[in-house]
Design an enzyme around this catalytic site. Structure first.
Site, PDB file in Angstrom:
ATOM      1  N   LYS A  13      -6.160 -54.102  58.732  1.00 27.33           N
ATOM      2  CA  LYS A  13      -7.192 -54.908  58.068  1.00 27.33           C
ATOM      3  C   LYS A  13      -7.147 -54.764  56.546  1.00 27.33           C
ATOM      4  CE  LYS A  13     -10.775 -53.089  60.162  1.00 27.33           C
ATOM      5  NZ  LYS A  13     -10.128 -52.159  61.120  1.00 27.33           N
ATOM      6  N   ARG A  88     -19.604 -54.842  62.337  1.00 32.05           N
ATOM      7  CA  ARG A  88     -19.031 -54.013  63.400  1.00 32.05           C
ATOM      8  C   ARG A  88     -19.932 -53.919  64.619  1.00 32.05           C
ATOM      9  NH1 ARG A  88     -15.300 -51.034  59.978  1.00 32.05           N
ATOM     10  NH2 ARG A  88     -13.901 -49.694  61.130  1.00 32.05           N
ATOM     11  N   ARG A 133      -6.883 -39.340  55.190  1.00 32.01           N
ATOM     12  CA  ARG A 133      -8.271 -39.642  55.558  1.00 32.01           C
ATOM     13  C   ARG A 133      -8.781 -38.647  56.582  1.00 32.01           C
ATOM     14  NH1 ARG A 133      -9.409 -45.964  56.657  1.00 32.01           N
ATOM     15  NH2 ARG A 133     -10.803 -45.013  58.200  1.00 32.01           N
ATOM     16  N   ARG A 144     -12.954 -43.366  67.573  1.00 30.43           N
ATOM     17  CA  ARG A 144     -13.066 -44.640  66.864  1.00 30.43           C
ATOM     18  C   ARG A 144     -12.597 -45.801  67.739  1.00 30.43           C
ATOM     19  NH1 ARG A 144      -9.609 -43.107  62.030  1.00 30.43           N
ATOM     20  NH2 ARG A 144      -9.785 -45.267  61.368  1.00 30.43           N
TER      21      ARG A 144
END
Ligand code: C5P
Ligand code: MG
Length: 191
Positions: A13, A88, A133, A144
């Site tokens: 994305k 989301r 990250r 996730r």
């Protein structure tokens, strides 16, 4: 031009959002980047959301929606925007629909990047090496993916029903996906 880019974690994305936003001359707004900036700078927002994001969970809707509303009110969004990572949840979808219709506006297209689940995990583990990250570790990645499947993937039906969905095969090189995406989005917005 008002666009969304959606896809599972690791679908690409952020990478493709930058290219698409540049093509249409609108700002790419990544809620994940806004959160990470606030975490890195230890702002009150950053302190509030750090543990949630490190665990791979979603920040409460009201918090995220307030950030998005403030960002969309900035003058560089007058010509449009590309939202990456928002909405989301269904609550966020309704928030955005209401926000836009209140201004007499609507979305032009919702880009959905499609990538096989196995490839996603590999990409995220590779990204962990590069970007470092905190949420790109195996346990959090798994969480996730679950949260995405449960809360976010169903939103695609909403946009499909609204005839806004542009599905882009997200496997291949960054350049291949970008060209594929440009062709499909160009065809959609010119139609
Ligand atoms: O979009 P990105 O993958 O960069 O987002 C990173 C994290 O930020 C998500 O895994 C989630 O914890 C948080 N986030 C959120 N709600 C959003 C966007 C991001 O909770 N709308
Ligand atoms: Mg991102």
């Amino acid at each position: 031009m008002k666009l969304l880019i959606m896809g599972a974690p690791g679908a690409g994305k952020g990478t493709q959002a930058t290219a698409l936003a540049e093509r249409y001359g609108v700002p790419a707004i990544s809620t994940g980047d806004i959160f990470r900036y606030n975490i890195a700078n230890k702002t009150p927002l950053g302190v509030k959301v750090k543990a949630i994001i490190d665990a791979g969970e979603y920040v409460p809707d009201d918090v995220t929606e307030e950030i998005v509303a403030a960002r969309l009110a900035e003058p560089d969004c007058d010509a449009g925007f590309l939202l990456d990572g928002f909405p989301r949840t269904m609550h966020q979808v309704h928030f955005l629909d209401t926000y836009l219709s209140g201004r007499g506006e609507q979305l032009d297209a919702v880009v959905s990047l499609l990538v096989e689940p196995e490839a996603l995990v590999q990409r995220l583990l590779a990204r962990a090496e590069i970007e470092g990250r905190a949420d790109d570790n195996e346990d959090t990645i798994r969480r996730r993916m679950e949260v995405y499947a449960g809360q976010t993937a169903p939103l695609l039906f909403h946009y499909e029903n609204k005839r806004l969905l542009v599905e882009v095969e997200g496997t291949g090189t960054v350049e291949e996906v970008r060209q594929r995406m440009f062709e499909l989005v160009d065809a959609r917005v010119e139609a």
